[in-house]
Design a protein around this motif. Structure first.
Motif, PDB file in Angstrom:
ATOM      1  N   TYR A  36       1.007  -1.301   0.741  1.00  0.00           N
ATOM      2  CA  TYR A  36      -0.334  -0.648  -0.014  1.00  0.00           C
ATOM      3  C   TYR A  36       0.951   1.142  -0.055  1.00  0.00           C
ATOM      4  O   TYR A  36       2.067   1.459   0.512  1.00  0.00           O
ATOM      5  N   GLN A  38       0.850   5.485   0.690  1.00  0.00           N
ATOM      6  CA  GLN A  38       0.097   6.503   1.295  1.00  0.00           C
ATOM      7  C   GLN A  38       0.725   8.204   0.931  1.00  0.00           C
ATOM      8  O   GLN A  38       2.195   8.349   1.187  1.00  0.00           O
ATOM      9  N   ARG A  44      -4.526   6.437   2.594  1.00  0.00           N
ATOM     10  CA  ARG A  44      -2.982   4.882   2.123  1.00  0.00           C
ATOM     11  C   ARG A  44      -4.015   4.306   0.995  1.00  0.00           C
ATOM     12  O   ARG A  44      -5.478   4.284   1.145  1.00  0.00           O
ATOM     13  N   GLU A  45      -3.339   3.571  -0.132  1.00  0.00           N
ATOM     14  CA  GLU A  45      -4.135   3.050  -0.398  1.00  0.00           C
ATOM     15  C   GLU A  45      -3.507   1.809  -1.532  1.00  0.00           C
ATOM     16  O   GLU A  45      -2.678   1.523  -1.248  1.00  0.00           O
ATOM     17  N   LEU A  46      -4.243   0.820  -2.293  1.00  0.00           N
ATOM     18  CA  LEU A  46      -4.095  -0.321  -2.221  1.00  0.00           C
ATOM     19  C   LEU A  46      -3.136  -0.264  -3.321  1.00  0.00           C
ATOM     20  O   LEU A  46      -3.527   0.278  -4.864  1.00  0.00           O
ATOM     21  N   ASP A  49      -1.279  -6.405  -4.862  1.00  0.00           N
ATOM     22  CA  ASP A  49      -1.328  -7.582  -3.860  1.00  0.00           C
ATOM     23  C   ASP A  49      -1.469  -8.439  -4.596  1.00  0.00           C
ATOM     24  O   ASP A  49      -1.426  -9.228  -5.597  1.00  0.00           O
ATOM     25  N   LYS A  59      -2.864  -1.634  -8.891  1.00  0.00           N
ATOM     26  CA  LYS A  59      -3.481  -0.353  -9.441  1.00  0.00           C
ATOM     27  C   LYS A  59      -3.428  -0.144 -10.631  1.00  0.00           C
ATOM     28  O   LYS A  59      -1.986   0.009 -11.333  1.00  0.00           O
TER      29      LYS A  59
END
Length: 120
Positions: A36, A38, A44-46, A49, A59
């Protein structure tokens, strides 16, 4: 469970970095592992994964530039970041979903983060 992230730093636009995150402690199995980001003033963003069967998710803005991978024997997740851009700047956190030995539930754990700064 402790997560230790490393590999961040200062790099110029177009450069590359490889982040690593090692998990240790009471871990029987790890389901998902992820990274993640920030950025300053943002949530905070993915970023990416990877599941236990190695399915990956990215993303949109990092597709084709970043690659997530894992080494199950080492309880480690990696993020190879190429063609870095200033907008990739931020603190990168790793997260795992793991099951303690002797238990049947999974729990999320976060690392402390590593700073990535991309200069223009």
């Amino acid at each position: 469970v402790q997560l230790q992230a490393s590999g961040g730093g200062l790099v110029q636009t177009g450069g590359s970095l490889r982040l690593s995150c090692v998990a240790s402690g009471n871990i029987f199995s790890i389901n998902a592992m992820g990274w993640y980001r920030q950025a300053p003033g943002k949530q905070r963003e993915l970023i990416a994964d990877i599941t236990s069967d190695e399915s990956t998710n990215y993303k949109d803005s990092v597709k084709g530039r970043f690659t997530i991978s894992r080494d199950n024997a080492k309880n480690t997740v990696y993020l190879q970041m190429n063609s870095l851009k200033p907008e990739d700047t931020g603190v990168y956190y790793c997260k795992i979903r793991s099951r303690p030995e002797g238990h049947f539930y999974y729990q999320d754990y976060w690392g402390r983060g590593t700073q990535v700064t991309v200069s223009s």
